[in-house]
Design an enzyme around this catalytic site. Structure first.
Site, PDB file in Angstrom:
ATOM      1  N   ASP A 166      89.024-102.632 -65.253  1.00 24.77           N
ATOM      2  CA  ASP A 166      89.728-101.309 -65.269  1.00 24.77           C
ATOM      3  C   ASP A 166      89.801-100.912 -66.830  1.00 24.77           C
ATOM      4  O   ASP A 166      89.824-101.771 -67.692  1.00 24.77           O
ATOM      5  CB  ASP A 166      91.030-101.443 -64.494  1.00 24.77           C
ATOM      6  CG  ASP A 166      92.104-100.113 -64.815  1.00 24.77           C
ATOM      7  OD1 ASP A 166      91.612 -99.197 -64.722  1.00 24.77           O
ATOM      8  OD2 ASP A 166      93.322-100.594 -65.055  1.00 24.77           O
ATOM      9  N   ASP A 217      92.293 -98.489 -68.488  1.00 24.15           N
ATOM     10  CA  ASP A 217      93.580 -98.259 -68.912  1.00 24.15           C
ATOM     11  C   ASP A 217      94.557 -99.352 -68.952  1.00 24.15           C
ATOM     12  O   ASP A 217      94.843 -99.772 -67.688  1.00 24.15           O
ATOM     13  CB  ASP A 217      94.383 -96.981 -68.466  1.00 24.15           C
ATOM     14  CG  ASP A 217      94.647 -96.012 -69.397  1.00 24.15           C
ATOM     15  OD1 ASP A 217      95.079 -96.642 -70.520  1.00 24.15           O
ATOM     16  OD2 ASP A 217      95.257 -94.873 -68.878  1.00 24.15           O
TER      17      ASP A 217
END
Ligand code: BGC
Ligand code: BGC
Length: 963
Positions: free
Chosen positions: A749, A751
């Site tokens: 991922d 962020d």
């Protein structure tokens, strides 16, 4: 990624070159980079709406016209791209209004260039535009362009006009006069002719509208026929415009304008044309593709270079070749050099032999030009042009004209002295013949070129009675920094080799095709006496080689020149010739490009004199440091790269390979705007196959002894050799990790894992809330973590009353502020430990993907400077359902070509861990257990985390574990 790369706004994936930002300063560099074509023509990557400083061009191979000083050039043909979109009196343009999002993509696999833009007009109307174009590889006279328009916040009328521009220019010079133009049945057409060479061209176009109803109107201004449609669309509704174009010239049709119209009338729909085109590409790649695993940047760059060669290579015409700048720019005026035979041809010989044959047949058709050149200089036989065009007559400009009022004109001597070209052609023919056994072509075309070349050498070589040896005086070798030299080792040895092969070919003809031998004896004046002289010349032609030192002197007297230490001139951004001046470079031991090393390279394949490892090492040590490999000729790096690889200098080899591979993509030399560096592109294929692949032809057939760059996991390519296809699938030694774990990919991922953009989101929301007068602060922002854009906005506005259109606009505005602010992201915004882990994974051959819900993921990755570490990106555009649905991660695994069970997900959000588990993947959660406790492994962050740690925690065991 090199320090300069991010400024080109590129993301590289296996097959796609993606540009994330429009930069008007780079318009002509990118114009070259986004060139498409089909071997018949090339069209630079200019935009449909047109920009004043853009060098737009469509170049059709073989359409030359006269021009002062440089004699002839490829004439820029009528432009088939113009298409304007008008909303409420305002034309769509990237330099007006606001660009809310932008992405341009060249899909190399399918040969399609597309662009996605969200744009707000100066009057505030927002729309999505999607453009797509291709030059059909299935049908070379067909071009197609699609434009889709979707208004987002208005209902209204839109006008789209499509034109043919009959006023194209070659840097200020228009080669065309109009013969006729016309229209009928919603189509427009143009019939023009070049001013001097009188090549006629016919172009016809139609515009089709679907998704809504519209009215059509044709206007026909001289030289600029236009068809316009006006239609109404509602917010959210998409109108599709297809512009289909046909083009013919009098080179292949007697009445090109007529044929263009007839053809246009018969064509099927855009999507059918497109499927045929994609099918044709599929076939081409089946033979010509190179697969590289473990290095996405190299993978993309290699495919990119091959793509650019493929789109410029004549598939159905053997009277043209590949110009030095392909069909992608005005540099070198469309002239053909040794670049084709020595640098580009091997790729075609071994993967598309029919195209190789076309390219070589061009030299057969230009033999008479070569004969005229020989006779002009007082010689016999065929003396090929250094720069060649339609007829084969010499078209190298005599003078370079300065643009400063008091500077002197510069005499260019290549036309008179760079004569190695005739033997370079013989060399290419020989290897084509060896690889294909195409005896028929050799009999009809190849032999005549080689033999008449030998006739030329016989008249050119001089006997030196004092030294009792043959010599070749007054030449320019491969290294053009020295313009008045004698007994250039490269030239002399290539000529000697040529004579040796001429004798063999002559013998072969006499044995196998005595009639043809007799024909050529008469035509070229071949006799037994002449053959004896060739033998004598080949035996006694002087090669300045000193067996006591192993050194080859570049030419007679080179070692007496003033020596130079190039390190003293670093850092520099100009060539050594620019720095020292022509005379200054002439006087010193500085090379523009490999010369002795070029010779060693060409003799390497067959290990003929003077090639052997010791001689290579000695001469490499001497010449490599004296060669201007950065700003001299772009032909150098790939060749040096291969030799470095032979000498076991793999880091140096990889660096040189990248220098060649990125020359256009990253504009390494600052002149990509002039067109693709075709020779370098061909050199890239050789660097991968001959260099890293260690491919060689032996008595038993092709073999490979790979020297893969350390991070490459796999190199796969095909070679055609004497009617058989050979598959080479070279893999790096299975690493320990691979043998140990089944994990082959990690999906991150973005962020909160690799970077933290929370602050940037916060600032964007804050600015919006302030403008709207809604109370908001950091604390309120905390509640928005991991929440979608719409949901966040709903929480901010609470029960205030907004229409859907207003909400849309606010989301748009927030995103714009956010996108603006993330322009400030730099590699420093990577979270601690992220870069180290990415590098380690790459080195271990683990594939890396991004699985992020953000629509801006690509841009963020680019700004973080990690685009070249990532193999695939699944982002906010990839799937419908968001996390905790598994779709995004499944999509990422698919992009990596892996099973879900072979992937690990790294996430900081609860919904992300759930998505990873639902996808059947192993999961690593970053953050407190309350949030990510469901993950297989929970860690505070990536700081200090190694791949070994991760594996040991995931599997409880480790390869050479520290535990
Ligand atoms: C090149 C020559 C070429 C000349 C004229 C020079 O820059 O090095 O190879 O013939 O330009 O086009
Ligand atoms: C190089 C030549 C080359 C030409 C065209 C020149 O700069 O020196 O070797 O043929 O460019 O690419």
């Amino acid at each position: 990624m090199s320090a300069s790369a991010p400024s080109h706004h590129f993301i590289y994936t296996d097959w796609n070159l993606i540009e994330t930002q429009f930069d008007p300063e780079q318009i002509n560099h990118k114009g070259t980079v986004f060139t498409i074509g089909n071997g018949y023509l090339g069209t630079r990557g200019s935009f449909e709406e047109g920009y004043p400083r853009a060098l737009s061009a469509t170049l059709i191979n073989g359409v030359y016209d006269d021009v002062p000083v440089v004699y002839t050039e490829l004439a820029n043909c009528p432009d088939w791209l113009p298409l304007t979109v008008r909303i409420d009196g305002e034309n769509f343009r990237l330099d007006r209004g606001e660009v809310l999002s932008y992405q341009r993509q060249l899909d190399l696999q399918r040969g399609i260039l597309s662009r996605k833009v969200r744009w707000r007009s100066p009057k505030g109307k927002t729309l999505d535009l999607y453009f797509e174009r291709f030059a059909s590889l299935a049908d070379q006279n067909v071009l197609a362009l699609r434009c889709q328009v979707t208004p987002l916040d208005f209902n209204g009328s839109i006008a789209v006009s499509a034109s043919l521009n009959g006023y194209p220019e070659n840097q200020g010079y228009n080669h065309w006069e109009e013969i006729e133009r016309g229209d009928g049945d919603g189509t427009i057409w143009l019939h023009v002719r070049t001013r001097s060479s009188h090549v006629e061209l016919g172009m016809a176009a139609k515009l089709l509208l679907s998704g809504t109803e519209g009215t059509f109107q044709v206007t026909s201004v001289p030289g600029y026929p236009t068809v316009e449609t006006t239609f109404a669309v509602a917010a959210g509704q998409t109108a599709t415009l297809d512009k289909i174009v046909t083009v013919f010239t009098s080179r292949e049709a007697q009445t090109p304008a007529h044929v263009a119209q007839e053809k246009l009338a018969q064509l099927s729909s855009y999507s059918q044309l497109q499927s045929a085109h994609i099918g044709a590409w599929e076939e081409v790649w089946q033979h010509s593709d190179i697969l590289i695993e473990g290095d996405t940047k190299a993978q993309l760059a290699v495919r990119y270079n091959l793509f650019q060669l493929l789109v410029s290579a004549p598939r159905h015409d053997n009277r043209v070749s590949i110009p030095a700048k392909t069909l992608s720019g005005f540099g070198y005026r469309g002239h053909i050099f040794w670049d084709t035979e020595i640098f580009i041809l091997p790729f075609f010989i071994y993967t598309q032999p029919k195209i190789a044959r076309n390219l070589l047949t061009y030299r057969y058709h230009t033999l008479n030009g070569a004969r005229r050149k020989a006779s002009y200089y007082g010689y016999k036989g065929a003396m090929f042009a250094w720069e060649s065009a339609e007829t084969g007559d010499e078209v190298t400009p005599r003078w370079a004209l300065p643009n400063q009022p008091y500077a002197e004109d510069i005499r260019i001597w290549c036309r008179d002295r760079e004569i190695h070209i005739s033997s370079d052609i013989a060399y290419a023919i020989w290897y084509y013949w060896q690889a294909t056994n195409d005896d028929e072509w050799m009999r009809d075309c190849g032999a005549e070129i080689i033999l008449d070349g030998a006739v030329f050498w016989n008249s050119r070589i001089e006997w030196n009675p004092k030294q009792q040896r043959y010599e070749i005086r007054e030449v320019i070798g491969a290294d053009e920094y020295h313009e008045h030299v004698s007994n250039n080792a490269f030239t002399n040895r290539m000529v000697q080799w040529h004579l040796e092969k001429a004798i063999a070919v002559y013998q072969w003809l006499c044995d196998r095709f005595p009639e043809r031998a007799a024909e050529l004896e008469t035509k070229l004046g071949l006799t037994a006496k002449l053959r004896d002289r060739w033998e004598d010349m080949a035996a006694n032609l002087w090669i300045p080689y000193d067996p006591t030192t192993g050194l080859i002197e570049q030419y007679e007297g080179f070692f007496n020149l003033e020596d130079i230490d190039l390190a003293h001139y670093e850092p520099r951004t100009r060539s050594m010739q620019e720095i020292l001046g022509i005379e200054g470079a002439n006087k010193r031991q500085v090379l523009k490009q490999p010369d002795v090393l070029m010779l060693l390279y060409l003799m390497r394949q067959s290990e003929e004199f003077p090639y052997n490892k010791e001689i290579l090492q000695k001469n490499w040590d001497y010449y490599a440091p004296r060669t201007d490999i950065t700003y001299g000729s772009s032909l150098g790096p790939a060749i040096h790269g291969i030799l470095a690889s032979d000498l076991g200098q793999s880091d140096e080899a990889y660096k040189l390979f990248l220098q060649a591979a990125m020359v256009d993509l990253e504009d390494v030399r600052g002149n990509a705007a002039d067109g693709i560096h075709a020779a370098s592109a061909g050199g890239v294929w050789q660097a991968v196959v001959f260099g890293f692949g260690g491919f060689k032809l032996t008595q038993e057939g092709p073999v490979a002894t790979p020297h893969l760059p350390s991070h490459w996991q796999r190199l796969k390519f095909k070679i055609h050799w004497r009617s058989t296809w050979y598959d080479f699938d070279l893999r790096a030694e299975a690493s320990e990790q691979k043998a140990e774990g089944k994990i082959q990919g990690v999906i991150f991922d973005l962020d909160g894992v690799l970077t933290d953009t929370a602050e940037f989101h916060y600032r964007a929301w804050q600015r919006l809330a302030d403008e709207e007068g809604i109370p908001f602060d950091r604390q309120a922002n905390e509640a928005l973590r991991g929440i979608s854009r719409r949901e966040s906005l709903m929480r901010i506005v609470g029960d205030r009353n907004y229409t859907e259109a207003q909400l849309e606009e606010m989301m748009e505005r927030k995103n714009r502020y956010y996108v603006e602010s993330i322009q400030d992201i730099t590699p420093n915004n990577l979270l601690p430990g992220a870069r180290e882990l990415l590098d380690e994974l790459r080195a271990a051959g683990i594939k890396i993907a991004i699985g992020s819900a953000s629509k801006n993921a690509r841009m963020v990755i680019e700004h973080l400077g990690i685009a070249d570490k990532v193999d695939a990106i699944a982002d906010g555009y990839s799937v419908q359902l968001s996390k905790p649905a598994p779709d995004l991660f499944l999509h990422a695994a698919e992009l990596l070509g892996l099973e879900p069970s072979q992937c690990v997900v790294v996430e900081d959000a609860e919904s992300g861990i759930e998505a990873g588990l639902a996808a059947g993947m192993l999961t690593v959660g970053l953050g407190p257990a309350e949030r990510v406790g469901k993950a297989h492994v929970v860690l505070p962050s990536l700081e200090g985390v190694t791949w070994e740690d991760l594996q040991s925690q995931l599997f409880g065991t480790a390869a050479g574990s520290r535990y």
